[in-house]
Design a protein around this motif. Structure first.
Motif, PDB file in Angstrom:
ATOM      1  N   TRP A 140      -0.060  -5.009   0.599  1.00 42.81           N
ATOM      2  CA  TRP A 140       0.682  -5.320  -0.622  1.00 42.81           C
ATOM      3  C   TRP A 140      -0.010  -4.778  -1.876  1.00 42.81           C
ATOM      4  O   TRP A 140       0.655  -4.427  -2.843  1.00 42.81           O
ATOM      5  N   THR A 141      -1.324  -4.730  -1.857  1.00 43.55           N
ATOM      6  CA  THR A 141      -2.044  -4.327  -3.067  1.00 43.55           C
ATOM      7  C   THR A 141      -2.405  -2.847  -3.119  1.00 43.55           C
ATOM      8  O   THR A 141      -2.634  -2.314  -4.214  1.00 43.55           O
ATOM      9  N   THR A 142      -2.456  -2.168  -1.956  1.00 43.17           N
ATOM     10  CA  THR A 142      -2.861  -0.759  -1.976  1.00 43.17           C
ATOM     11  C   THR A 142      -1.774   0.211  -1.533  1.00 43.17           C
ATOM     12  O   THR A 142      -1.826   1.384  -1.895  1.00 43.17           O
ATOM     13  N   VAL A 143      -0.802  -0.260  -0.737  1.00 40.94           N
ATOM     14  CA  VAL A 143       0.237   0.637  -0.229  1.00 40.94           C
ATOM     15  C   VAL A 143       1.575   0.427  -0.937  1.00 40.94           C
ATOM     16  O   VAL A 143       2.181   1.387  -1.427  1.00 40.94           O
ATOM     17  N   LEU A 144       2.041  -0.803  -0.994  1.00 46.45           N
ATOM     18  CA  LEU A 144       3.353  -1.043  -1.609  1.00 46.45           C
ATOM     19  C   LEU A 144       3.444  -0.549  -3.057  1.00 46.45           C
ATOM     20  O   LEU A 144       4.516  -0.084  -3.470  1.00 46.45           O
ATOM     21  N   PRO A 145       2.366  -0.608  -3.864  1.00 47.54           N
ATOM     22  CA  PRO A 145       2.477  -0.049  -5.215  1.00 47.54           C
ATOM     23  C   PRO A 145       2.816   1.435  -5.245  1.00 47.54           C
ATOM     24  O   PRO A 145       3.369   1.929  -6.230  1.00 47.54           O
ATOM     25  N   THR A 146       2.498   2.167  -4.173  1.00 41.97           N
ATOM     26  CA  THR A 146       2.824   3.595  -4.115  1.00 41.97           C
ATOM     27  C   THR A 146       4.246   3.832  -3.598  1.00 41.97           C
ATOM     28  O   THR A 146       4.714   4.969  -3.584  1.00 41.97           O
ATOM     29  N   LEU A 147       4.914   2.761  -3.160  1.00 37.64           N
ATOM     30  CA  LEU A 147       6.224   2.880  -2.516  1.00 37.64           C
ATOM     31  C   LEU A 147       7.308   2.106  -3.255  1.00 37.64           C
ATOM     32  O   LEU A 147       8.303   1.707  -2.650  1.00 37.64           O
ATOM     33  N   VAL A 148       7.126   1.884  -4.543  1.00 39.48           N
ATOM     34  CA  VAL A 148       8.058   1.038  -5.292  1.00 39.48           C
ATOM     35  C   VAL A 148       9.476   1.584  -5.251  1.00 39.48           C
ATOM     36  O   VAL A 148      10.448   0.828  -5.135  1.00 39.48           O
ATOM     37  N   THR A 149       9.626   2.899  -5.301  1.00 41.66           N
ATOM     38  CA  THR A 149      10.971   3.491  -5.259  1.00 41.66           C
ATOM     39  C   THR A 149      11.688   3.130  -3.972  1.00 41.66           C
ATOM     40  O   THR A 149      12.866   2.733  -3.979  1.00 41.66           O
ATOM     41  N   LEU A 150      11.004   3.256  -2.844  1.00 45.29           N
ATOM     42  CA  LEU A 150      11.613   2.897  -1.559  1.00 45.29           C
ATOM     43  C   LEU A 150      11.731   1.385  -1.404  1.00 45.29           C
ATOM     44  O   LEU A 150      12.690   0.889  -0.802  1.00 45.29           O
ATOM     45  N   LEU A 151      10.781   0.649  -1.939  1.00 50.54           N
ATOM     46  CA  LEU A 151      10.847  -0.817  -1.900  1.00 50.54           C
ATOM     47  C   LEU A 151      12.091  -1.311  -2.622  1.00 50.54           C
ATOM     48  O   LEU A 151      12.752  -2.250  -2.165  1.00 50.54           O
ATOM     49  N   GLU A 152      12.427  -0.689  -3.743  1.00 54.69           N
ATOM     50  CA  GLU A 152      13.624  -1.098  -4.493  1.00 54.69           C
ATOM     51  C   GLU A 152      14.911  -0.821  -3.722  1.00 54.69           C
ATOM     52  O   GLU A 152      15.896  -1.546  -3.872  1.00 54.69           O
ATOM     53  N   LYS A 153      14.918   0.225  -2.901  1.00 60.19           N
ATOM     54  CA  LYS A 153      16.131   0.551  -2.152  1.00 60.19           C
ATOM     55  C   LYS A 153      16.471  -0.527  -1.135  1.00 60.19           C
ATOM     56  O   LYS A 153      17.628  -0.906  -0.987  1.00 60.19           O
ATOM     57  N   GLU A 154      15.463  -0.996  -0.390  1.00 63.41           N
ATOM     58  CA  GLU A 154      15.673  -2.036   0.623  1.00 63.41           C
ATOM     59  C   GLU A 154      14.454  -2.956   0.621  1.00 63.41           C
ATOM     60  O   GLU A 154      13.609  -2.879   1.515  1.00 63.41           O
ATOM     61  N   PRO A 155      14.361  -3.836  -0.375  1.00 59.91           N
ATOM     62  CA  PRO A 155      13.130  -4.627  -0.531  1.00 59.91           C
ATOM     63  C   PRO A 155      12.794  -5.519   0.654  1.00 59.91           C
ATOM     64  O   PRO A 155      11.631  -5.618   1.051  1.00 59.91           O
ATOM     65  N   GLN A 156      13.789  -6.160   1.238  1.00 59.39           N
ATOM     66  CA  GLN A 156      13.501  -7.059   2.353  1.00 59.39           C
ATOM     67  C   GLN A 156      13.050  -6.270   3.582  1.00 59.39           C
ATOM     68  O   GLN A 156      12.078  -6.629   4.247  1.00 59.39           O
ATOM     69  N   ARG A 157      13.751  -5.191   3.902  1.00 59.20           N
ATOM     70  CA  ARG A 157      13.442  -4.410   5.100  1.00 59.20           C
ATOM     71  C   ARG A 157      12.084  -3.734   4.975  1.00 59.20           C
ATOM     72  O   ARG A 157      11.279  -3.762   5.920  1.00 59.20           O
ATOM     73  N   VAL A 158      11.807  -3.123   3.838  1.00 61.71           N
ATOM     74  CA  VAL A 158      10.535  -2.422   3.671  1.00 61.71           C
ATOM     75  C   VAL A 158       9.367  -3.402   3.708  1.00 61.71           C
ATOM     76  O   VAL A 158       8.389  -3.215   4.441  1.00 61.71           O
ATOM     77  N   SER A 159       9.451  -4.460   2.915  1.00 57.12           N
ATOM     78  CA  SER A 159       8.324  -5.397   2.837  1.00 57.12           C
ATOM     79  C   SER A 159       8.094  -6.118   4.153  1.00 57.12           C
ATOM     80  O   SER A 159       6.949  -6.263   4.604  1.00 57.12           O
TER      81      SER A 159
END
Length: 312
Positions: free
Chosen positions: A84-103
């Motif tokens: 959550w602290t080192t990888v997800l910050p680099t993937l915010v664009t994809l996280l926004e597309k499908e936040p539940q599935r990605v996270s």
């Protein structure tokens, strides 16, 4: 005193106060260790920066809020937080597309790697940090995560990882070659050259009293190209290739078979024209082999040693 939330996350949670409070109370019934102050601290230190980076914070905030209840409540903070602290910050664009599935998918991967003996979660995280932002969509990102998990020691993902559709450039970046080049031989390394030699390539098991899996020294069996091990109480399937070795629970085969590698009492292993004396394996208490891999148990040890022919 609990420090209040600020920024985008605070705004979203305030507008969803009733739903968030209800979700927290429901989770408290399921997770006895879920405590309000610790949960708020996780939201403030880990979740808030991700929500702050989102263009549309509402769906990201709610997906991460719900998942955080599980992470904190189930005691998964140590496993999930590096992701959550080192990888997800680099993937915010994809996280926004499908936040539940990605996270949820990536968090599940992080937990599995952290809790699988022999896996290398730091290596998996490094691959995602480097190549995740190059993924054009969520499907590609999750395929990358699966191939990266195999590369990071999850040998039981080999078959499924070879079948996922990952762009050739990303596949080469993670594996060092195309997936097709690794189909036939689990120990091949197209990037290396030179003659093959028989060598110990890994070990699995260990004594349960010291953090391993086995209560008693192992007994080996083979069926076709599958290796099995039992300690007399439980049994496992051995998954092994050049990226790692993992055990998963499985019943023993009904009829054992003998593979291409052999081991004699003096510790000499033979595979076709290749021979290698390995005194360490002399007087093995049990051994079995497939077409590419030999597994052996030695006296006064709860480890199972794996032998294969590979370059280097």
């Amino acid at each position: 005193m609990v420090e209040p939330l600020t920024g985008k996350l605070a705004t979203v949670l305030e507008t969803r106060r009733s739903a968030c409070n209800a979700a927290f109370l429901l989770s408290r019934r399921q997770y006895r260790r879920l405590e309000g102050a610790a949960f708020m601290d996780y939201l403030r230190s880990v979740v808030a920066p991700l929500v702050e980076a989102a263009t549309d914070p509402d769906p990201v905030a709610m997906a991460l809020y719900d998942l955080s209840l599980q992470v904190v409540g189930a005691g998964l903070v140590r496993d999930a937080t590096p992701l959550w602290t080192t990888v997800l910050p680099t993937l915010v664009t994809l996280l926004e597309k499908e936040p539940q599935r990605v996270s949820a998918s990536l968090t599940n991967g992080a937990v599995n790697l952290s809790r699988t003996p022999g896996a290398r979660p730091d290596e998996w995280l490094a691959i995602l940090r480097q190549w995740g932002p190059a993924c054009p969509d969520v499907d590609t990102l999750l395929a990358l995560g699966q191939v990266a998990a195999w590369r990071a020691g999850m040998a039981h993902y080999r078959v499924s990882a070879l079948q996922v559709r990952l762009p050739e450039a990303l596949c080469h970046a993670v594996l060092g070659c195309s997936a097709a080049a690794l189909q036939a031989d689990p120990w091949s390394n197209p990037a290396s050259s030179g003659p093959r030699r028989l060598q110990i390539v890994g070990r699995v098991g260990g004594f349960r009293g010291f953090g391993g899996l086995f209560l008693r020294p192992a007994v080996l069996h083979a069926r076709g190209d599958a290796l099995f091990v039992t300690d007399g109480e439980d049994s496992w399937l051995v998954h092994a290739d050049r990226f790692g070795a993992v055990l998963t629970r499985a019943p023993l085969p009904q009829n054992a078979t003998q593979g291409a590698l052999t081991l004699d009492a003096q510790g000499e292993v033979q595979w076709g024209s290749l021979r290698q004396r390995m005194p360490f394996l002399a007087n093995a208490t049990s051994w079995a082999s497939t077409s590419t891999t030999l597994a052996a148990a030695v006296p006064r040890s709860h480890w199972v040693y794996l032998v294969a022919a590979r370059v280097g």
